[in-house]
Design a protein around this motif. Structure first.
Motif, PDB file in Angstrom:
ATOM      1  N   GLN A  87     -47.880  32.466 -87.340  1.00 55.89           N
ATOM      2  CA  GLN A  87     -47.977  32.686 -85.888  1.00 55.89           C
ATOM      3  C   GLN A  87     -47.029  31.758 -85.155  1.00 55.89           C
ATOM      4  OE1 GLN A  87     -52.030  32.613 -84.458  1.00 55.89           O
ATOM      5  NE2 GLN A  87     -52.084  34.774 -84.961  1.00 55.89           N
ATOM      6  N   ARG A  88     -46.239  32.334 -84.279  1.00 52.82           N
ATOM      7  CA  ARG A  88     -45.221  31.553 -83.577  1.00 52.82           C
ATOM      8  C   ARG A  88     -45.051  32.046 -82.144  1.00 52.82           C
ATOM      9  NH1 ARG A  88     -40.584  30.190 -87.167  1.00 52.82           N
ATOM     10  NH2 ARG A  88     -41.501  29.632 -89.167  1.00 52.82           N
ATOM     11  N   ILE A  89     -44.370  31.227 -81.353  1.00 59.50           N
ATOM     12  CA  ILE A  89     -43.967  31.658 -80.009  1.00 59.50           C
ATOM     13  C   ILE A  89     -42.451  31.585 -79.988  1.00 59.50           C
ATOM     14  CG2 ILE A  89     -44.006  31.111 -77.545  1.00 59.50           C
ATOM     15  CD1 ILE A  89     -46.725  29.782 -77.998  1.00 59.50           C
TER      16      ILE A  89
ATOM     17  N   MET B 102     -30.471  28.435 -87.752  1.00 57.09           N
ATOM     18  CA  MET B 102     -30.476  29.798 -88.300  1.00 57.09           C
ATOM     19  C   MET B 102     -31.035  29.760 -89.722  1.00 57.09           C
ATOM     20  SD  MET B 102     -27.376  32.404 -89.232  1.00 57.09           S
ATOM     21  CE  MET B 102     -26.988  31.486 -90.717  1.00 57.09           C
ATOM     22  N   GLY B 103     -31.928  30.669 -90.045  1.00 59.50           N
ATOM     23  CA  GLY B 103     -32.464  30.744 -91.407  1.00 59.50           C
ATOM     24  C   GLY B 103     -31.501  31.492 -92.322  1.00 59.50           C
ATOM     25  N   PRO B 104     -31.712  31.420 -93.631  1.00 64.27           N
ATOM     26  CA  PRO B 104     -30.833  32.134 -94.575  1.00 64.27           C
ATOM     27  C   PRO B 104     -30.892  33.652 -94.384  1.00 64.27           C
ATOM     28  CG  PRO B 104     -32.355  30.643 -95.724  1.00 64.27           C
ATOM     29  CD  PRO B 104     -32.759  30.648 -94.299  1.00 64.27           C
TER      30      PRO B 104
ATOM     31  N   THR C 172     -33.797  22.292 -89.996  1.00 62.10           N
ATOM     32  CA  THR C 172     -33.247  21.053 -90.565  1.00 62.10           C
ATOM     33  C   THR C 172     -32.129  20.453 -89.711  1.00 62.10           C
ATOM     34  OG1 THR C 172     -32.014  22.571 -91.965  1.00 62.10           O
ATOM     35  CG2 THR C 172     -33.844  21.434 -92.998  1.00 62.10           C
ATOM     36  N   VAL C 173     -31.100  21.240 -89.417  1.00 59.59           N
ATOM     37  CA  VAL C 173     -29.979  20.668 -88.663  1.00 59.59           C
ATOM     38  C   VAL C 173     -30.367  20.448 -87.196  1.00 59.59           C
ATOM     39  CG1 VAL C 173     -27.513  20.836 -88.231  1.00 59.59           C
ATOM     40  CG2 VAL C 173     -28.482  21.991 -90.194  1.00 59.59           C
ATOM     41  N   GLY C 174     -31.223  21.331 -86.690  1.00 57.83           N
ATOM     42  CA  GLY C 174     -31.683  21.171 -85.310  1.00 57.83           C
ATOM     43  C   GLY C 174     -32.395  19.834 -85.128  1.00 57.83           C
TER      44      GLY C 174
ATOM     45  N   PRO D  50     -42.149  36.211 -91.386  1.00 59.52           N
ATOM     46  CA  PRO D  50     -41.832  36.188 -92.820  1.00 59.52           C
ATOM     47  C   PRO D  50     -41.723  34.758 -93.349  1.00 59.52           C
ATOM     48  CG  PRO D  50     -40.093  37.294 -91.541  1.00 59.52           C
ATOM     49  CD  PRO D  50     -41.134  36.847 -90.567  1.00 59.52           C
ATOM     50  N   LYS D  51     -41.443  33.823 -92.441  1.00 61.25           N
ATOM     51  CA  LYS D  51     -41.398  32.422 -92.853  1.00 61.25           C
ATOM     52  C   LYS D  51     -42.650  31.745 -92.290  1.00 61.25           C
ATOM     53  CE  LYS D  51     -38.552  28.283 -92.045  1.00 61.25           C
ATOM     54  NZ  LYS D  51     -37.306  27.768 -91.466  1.00 61.25           N
ATOM     55  N   PRO D  52     -43.419  31.034 -93.135  1.00 63.06           N
ATOM     56  CA  PRO D  52     -44.622  30.389 -92.600  1.00 63.06           C
ATOM     57  C   PRO D  52     -44.267  29.255 -91.632  1.00 63.06           C
ATOM     58  CG  PRO D  52     -44.375  30.038 -94.998  1.00 63.06           C
ATOM     59  CD  PRO D  52     -43.184  30.787 -94.547  1.00 63.06           C
TER      60      PRO D  52
ATOM     61  N   GLU E 243     -26.806  28.222 -98.997  1.00 62.78           N
ATOM     62  CA  GLU E 243     -27.699  29.387 -98.976  1.00 62.78           C
ATOM     63  C   GLU E 243     -27.584  30.171 -97.662  1.00 62.78           C
ATOM     64  OE1 GLU E 243     -28.491  26.294 -98.636  1.00 62.78           O
ATOM     65  OE2 GLU E 243     -30.082  26.013 -97.152  1.00 62.78           O
ATOM     66  N   LYS E 244     -26.899  29.591 -96.672  1.00 56.82           N
ATOM     67  CA  LYS E 244     -26.773  30.294 -95.380  1.00 56.82           C
ATOM     68  C   LYS E 244     -25.402  30.934 -95.194  1.00 56.82           C
ATOM     69  CE  LYS E 244     -30.384  27.651 -93.225  1.00 56.82           C
ATOM     70  NZ  LYS E 244     -30.798  26.699 -92.223  1.00 56.82           N
ATOM     71  N   ALA E 245     -24.518  30.768 -96.184  1.00 60.88           N
ATOM     72  CA  ALA E 245     -23.146  31.275 -96.021  1.00 60.88           C
ATOM     73  C   ALA E 245     -23.132  32.790 -95.788  1.00 60.88           C
ATOM     74  CB  ALA E 245     -22.302  30.904 -97.243  1.00 60.88           C
TER      75      ALA E 245
HETATM   76  O1  LIG Z   1     -38.623  28.448 -88.673  1.00 60.71           O
HETATM   77  C1  LIG Z   1     -37.620  28.078 -88.137  1.00 60.71           C
HETATM   78  O2  LIG Z   1     -36.430  28.177 -88.795  1.00 60.71           O
HETATM   79  C2  LIG Z   1     -35.172  28.128 -88.142  1.00 60.71           C
HETATM   80  C3  LIG Z   1     -34.127  27.667 -89.157  1.00 60.71           C
HETATM   81  O3  LIG Z   1     -34.588  26.528 -89.819  1.00 60.71           O
HETATM   82  P1  LIG Z   1     -33.791  25.808 -90.989  1.00 60.71           P
HETATM   83  O4  LIG Z   1     -34.729  24.779 -91.532  1.00 60.71           O
HETATM   84  O5  LIG Z   1     -33.436  26.866 -91.996  1.00 60.71           O
HETATM   85  O6  LIG Z   1     -32.586  25.194 -90.363  1.00 60.71           O
HETATM   86  C4  LIG Z   1     -35.246  27.284 -86.906  1.00 60.71           C
HETATM   87  O7  LIG Z   1     -34.083  27.435 -86.159  1.00 60.71           O
HETATM   88  C5  LIG Z   1     -36.452  27.647 -86.057  1.00 60.71           C
HETATM   89  O8  LIG Z   1     -36.508  26.895 -84.877  1.00 60.71           O
HETATM   90  C6  LIG Z   1     -37.684  27.380 -86.848  1.00 60.71           C
HETATM   91  O9  LIG Z   1     -38.878  27.645 -86.150  1.00 60.71           O
END
Ligand SMILES: O=C1O[C@H](COP(=O)(O)O)[C@@H](O)[C@H](O)[C@H]1O
Length: 571
Positions: free
Chosen positions: A507-509, A472-474, A361-363, A502-504, A530-532
């Motif tokens: 499959q990722r790179i 960064m994810g939670p 989101t922030v990215g 774990p997060k859809p 939720e990320k604190a």
């Molecule tokens: O899946 C991903 O999640 C992270 C964090 O995403 P957010 O939506 O919680 O900010 C992201 O940095 C990563 O690039 C992405 O593939």
């Protein structure tokens, strides 16, 4: 005969070689292998060794003299046949700039058909030779850790990236030592030593491998000591002592040509001729056996059995700092402005600047703020390269793709209005590119290795990326490196395929730890209550396995751009 070609191509080189061969009446039938030598500037010594080796192993020798720093692009070549090439033929490629992108295609066009390929790095060993763009096409990959800037560090990196078919001259220099130690050990009555000592110059990789080999073979811990006589320049191993119940076996190098071997009950010892080996002897021996040297792999693994700690990539760098702002929009604006400034500074120092984008989101908000921020900072977008820290391995136009999320807001305006060349946008592959997930990751890693040189990705002293953005994810994940997920254990290649995310999508790179830790400036872009928890955890000790976000740091700075909600710690 030597012919030089300026600003040339692979097909022109090939044609010229045919002409020269016809003039000389030679053919390539007698060539038994292609030897690729990867060097930077210092090519004559390895070339001389290869020419000497060619009398036993007639080869086509391709020297790749790459200059990634050059401001211009181009390829010059020098072809040597006849007496200048021993029993082989030599092509020296001086490659600059963009040409380095197609090094594999270029070299491939010059390979001998159906002959084994050996790649040799006389200095600057890549960390994972098998993942190197040229190493990946070779059956045998030869490095020389002793010739690298940090020999023991190099050996550890080679251990991380080891694949069957790798070998190193620090090991080849031990062949005769190992033969003699084994024959001394086998003099009856054979018994397991109670103590094993190896002495030699500090930081020498052959000394480390000798101790590792003895431990591996005898099952007895080997201690490494400095040479007894420190006035003499003992390069490599000075002595080996095996203390047994019946007495001590001791082999000591007394000069460059010989050693003295003492067996239990023999205090005088006998002189054995064992000259230090020259570069041409080493390469000749290596070319003699093209099958993998599995013992080297086993000894390397047992010598550095505990190398697996990804935290080493982040440690020793400046501590992170926090910038706390009102909300996600303010975070994005501040991060984009800081990144633009850092890129502008990078372009004052170097011809190109490299920015790594992130999903999330922030990215995505930050990417949208970048065109204006870059314009305000006066960044010449034509000299920018854009990379991704991770990507979801789904169809190219899927809304799940990190690249798609920034296409309209960043990529289109930068190309249309600011002159960013399409070739500078390094999008991670999708299934539509026809590669498996692993091949796609390997391909992306190779693009990086080719562009950045391998060295910056593995050392703490250098950086390749100027700015690395990470969401960064939670759960504390960054890029696609998730907590306690086996995907993050892969550190030998620059990019890795991740399955079962774990997060859809699953499959990722993702870029790997050493590569993520090769940036000057790292930005962590985070918003939301939720990320604190993860923010607080990531501010503790470096713990890649448990909290990935704690384990990426920039060489010059690491900044957490946080909104107030994510920065809030309880109490
Ligand atoms: O899946 C991903 O999640 C992270 C964090 O995403 P957010 O939506 O919680 O900010 C992201 O940095 C990563 O690039 C992405 O593939």
């Amino acid at each position: 005969m030597i012919t030089t070609l300026t600003d040339t191509t692979a097909s022109a080189i090939d044609k010229q070689m045919i002409t020269m061969r016809e003039t000389f009446g030679e053919n390539t039938i007698g060539r038994v292998l292609t030897l690729i030598i990867v060097a930077t500037g210092e090519i004559e010594e390895p070339l001389e060794a290869a020419v000497a080796a060619s009398h036993e192993h007639p080869a086509r020798v391709i020297v790749v003299d790459a200059d990634p720093e050059a401001e211009t692009s181009g390829l010059d070549a020098e072809i040597r046949v006849g007496r200048h090439a021993g029993a082989g033929e030599i092509v020296i490629l001086h490659a600059r700039g963009d040409v380095l992108w197609s090094l594999d295609t270029l070299v491939m066009a010059l390979l001998l058909p159906d002959a084994p390929i050996v790649t040799w790095w006389p200095e600057h060993a890549p960390s994972s030779p098998v993942h190197d763009v040229l190493g990946s096409m070779s059956q045998r990959r030869i490095t020389d850790s002793a010739a690298c800037a940090d020999p023991l560090g190099t050996l550890k990196r080679l251990r991380r990236g080891y694949a069957s078919g790798d070998s190193d001259f620090a090991w080849a220099r031990l062949t005769r030592w190992r033969g003699l130690v084994a024959s001394a050990y086998e003099v009856p009555p054979i018994s397991t030593p109670t103590e094993v000592q190896v002495s030699g110059s500090e930081g020498n990789p052959s000394v480390a491998l000798m101790a590792g080999w003895l431990e591996h073979a005898l099952g007895v811990p080997a201690s490494v000591l400095p040479p007894a006589d420190s006035d003499i320049d003992f390069r490599g191993v000075h002595s080996v002592r095996l203390v047994r119940e019946d007495g001590t076996i001791e082999l000591t190098r007394v000069d460059d040509d010989s050693i003295v071997m003492k067996l239990p009950g023999d205090d005088t010892g006998q002189h054995v001729t064992m000259p230090r080996r020259t570069l041409s002897e080493l390469i000749t021996e290596e070319l003699r056996r093209l099958d993998p040297d599995e013992v080297y792999g086993e000894v390397l693994a047992s010598t550095y059995s505990s190398i697996g700690d990804a935290s080493t990539f982040a440690s020793g760098k400046p501590e992170p700092r926090d910038v706390v702002l009102a909300d996600a929009e303010a975070v994005a604006a501040a991060a984009a402005a800081a990144a633009a400034q850092q890129l502008a500074e990078a372009l004052e120092e170097r011809p190109l600047a490299h920015l790594v984008l992130t999903g999330g989101t922030v990215g995505t908000l930050t990417a949208a703020a970048l065109p204006e921020a870059l314009r305000a900072a006066g960044v010449d977008a034509a000299r920018l390269h854009l990379w991704w820290g991770d990507e979801r391995f789904v169809e190219p136009d899927s809304a799940d793709r990190n690249e798609v999320a920034v296409r309209e807001s960043l990529l289109v305006p930068l190309q249309r209005d600011a002159g960013l060349p399409a070739r500078n946008i390094h999008v991670m592959p999708s299934p539509a590119d026809g590669m498996s997930l692993d091949d796609a990751a390997a391909w992306y890693g190779q693009q990086l290795d080719q562009m950045g040189g391998d060295e910056p990705f593995r050392t703490r002293g250098q950086a390749f990326f100027d700015v690395l953005m990470l969401g960064m994810g939670p759960d504390g994940h960054i890029a696609s490196l998730f907590p306690q997920h086996p995907g993050q254990r892969r550190v030998s290649a620059s990019a890795t395929g991740v399955t079962d995310s774990p997060k859809p999508p699953s499959q990722r790179i993702s870029l790997t730890w050493p590569v993520l830790n090769s940036a000057r400036h790292v930005q962590l872009l985070v918003a939301g209550a939720e990320k604190a928890g993860a923010v607080a955890d990531a501010h503790g000790r470096i713990d890649p396995w448990g909290v990935p976000a704690s384990a990426v740091r920039g060489l010059a700075s690491t900044t957490w751009y946080l909104d107030e909600a994510s920065a809030r710690t309880e109490g």
